[in-house]
Design an enzyme around this catalytic site. Structure first.
Site, mmCIF file in Angstrom:
data_model
loop_
_atom_site.group_PDB
_atom_site.id
_atom_site.type_symbol
_atom_site.label_atom_id
_atom_site.label_comp_id
_atom_site.label_asym_id
_atom_site.label_seq_id
_atom_site.Cartn_x
_atom_site.Cartn_y
_atom_site.Cartn_z
ATOM 1 N N CYS B 37 -56.965 45.742 -17.241
ATOM 2 C CA CYS B 37 -57.819 46.789 -16.375
ATOM 3 C C CYS B 37 -58.871 47.478 -17.564
ATOM 4 C CB CYS B 37 -57.830 48.258 -15.522
ATOM 5 S SG CYS B 37 -55.534 48.382 -15.932
ATOM 6 N N CYS B 106 -50.723 52.307 -12.730
ATOM 7 C CA CYS B 106 -51.454 53.267 -13.644
ATOM 8 C C CYS B 106 -50.339 54.732 -14.107
ATOM 9 C CB CYS B 106 -52.499 53.939 -13.124
ATOM 10 S SG CYS B 106 -53.579 52.977 -11.825
#
Lengths: 170, 128
Positions: B37, B106
């Site tokens: 990402c 994350c």
């Protein structure tokens, strides 16, 4: 498995350096051949087959035309797992990335964006060349993976630049 | 995808955003990234003579969940010893922020940043 590899679909040898125009031309030719419209009167089985072929052709094309995806695919062909979500520790490179993001945040005109894009393109070309030179050498496997991960970051940066361009365009 | 209230709170009011002098012998810096990402995260700690983390700062380029995970990580690290900070798990961060499964990575990135910062500090001090 019996599924031909992405390169074989286009009758290409696995390689990082590809002629993208040639790839696009061949993609259009092949896509025409399996387009659902051509099978409107065919049997259900043939229709399904054409749809599957069309989908794998499209997937192969999307993978091969994008350098980081192509790089990742080449490295995975050797059979070693390459997780998508992974944490990299590449401090110097990441520091550079952070600085580039900060620069990008401060850009407010198209001239600045154009100059930034040129630098980004240079960095990508350099990475691509380094990767092309080492990906098929087993002894340089770690380096090739590191370069592929770096390409992914620059790809994301390219995306951010495009977003900014759209905002400035409005 | 809807973010939880806690993620939005940290995203809109991130705690401890900033930068410390990476050359300072009392500062440990963790630089990590998630290539898929494109997220880049820097987490820094300042450790006092008692071995307590007296300050923590972060800067994250990434999605709301990555920003919230690192923001929360700095909050939790302050006042802890290095060993205590190292026990912070991504699952705890994810649970506190109610991260959906697709955003768990994350919180993994934030945990890895904590570990990298602690390791950098210990290396500087010749502790490892």
């Amino acid at each position: 498995m019996g599924t031909p590899c992405h390169f074989a679909l286009f009758e290409l040898q696995p390689s990082f350096n590809l002629d993208l125009d040639q790839l696009a031309t061949r993609y259009r030719e092949l896509a025409r051949g399996v387009h659902p419209d051509r099978f409107a009167d065919a049997s259900e089985r043939e229709q399904r087959l054409a749809l599957e072929q069309s989908a794998s052709l499209n997937e192969a094309y999307q993978t091969l035309k994008n350098p980081p995806k192509r790089a990742r695919y080449l490295l995975a062909m050797g059979g070693r797992e390459l997780p998508l979500e992974v944490t990299v520790h590449d401090p110097e490179f990441l520091l550079q990335q952070m600085e580039l993001r900060e620069e990008l945040e401060d850009l407010s005109d198209m001239d600045g964006v154009a100059a930034f894009k040129r630098r980004l393109k240079l960095a990508q070309d350099e990475l691509n060349q380094s990767f092309a030179a080492c990906w098929d050498d087993a002894a340089q496997r770690d380096q090739a993976e590191r370069l592929m991960r770096r390409m992914q970051f620059l790809d994301k940066l390219t995306y951010e630049v495009r977003q900014l361009e759209e905002r400035l365009d409005d | 995808m809807a973010y939880s209230e806690k993620v939005i709170d940290h995203y809109e009011n991130p705690r401890n955003v900033g930068k410390m002098d990476a050359e300072d012998p009392d500062v440990g810096t963790g630089m990590v990234g998630a290539p898929a990402c494109g997220d880049v995260m820097r987490l820094q700690i300042k450790v006092n003579e008692q071995g307590i983390i007296e300050d923590a700062k972060f800067k994250t380029y990434g999605c709301g969940s990555a920003i919230a995970s690192s923001s929360l990580a700095t909050e939790w690290m302050k006042g802890k010893t290095l060993d205590e900070a190292e026990t912070i798990k991504n699952t705890q961060l994810a649970e506190e922020l109610a991260l959906p499964p697709v955003k768990i990575h994350c919180s993994v990135l934030a945990e890895d940043a904590i570990k990298a910062a602690v390791r950098d500090y210990k290396q500087k001090k010749g502790l490892i």
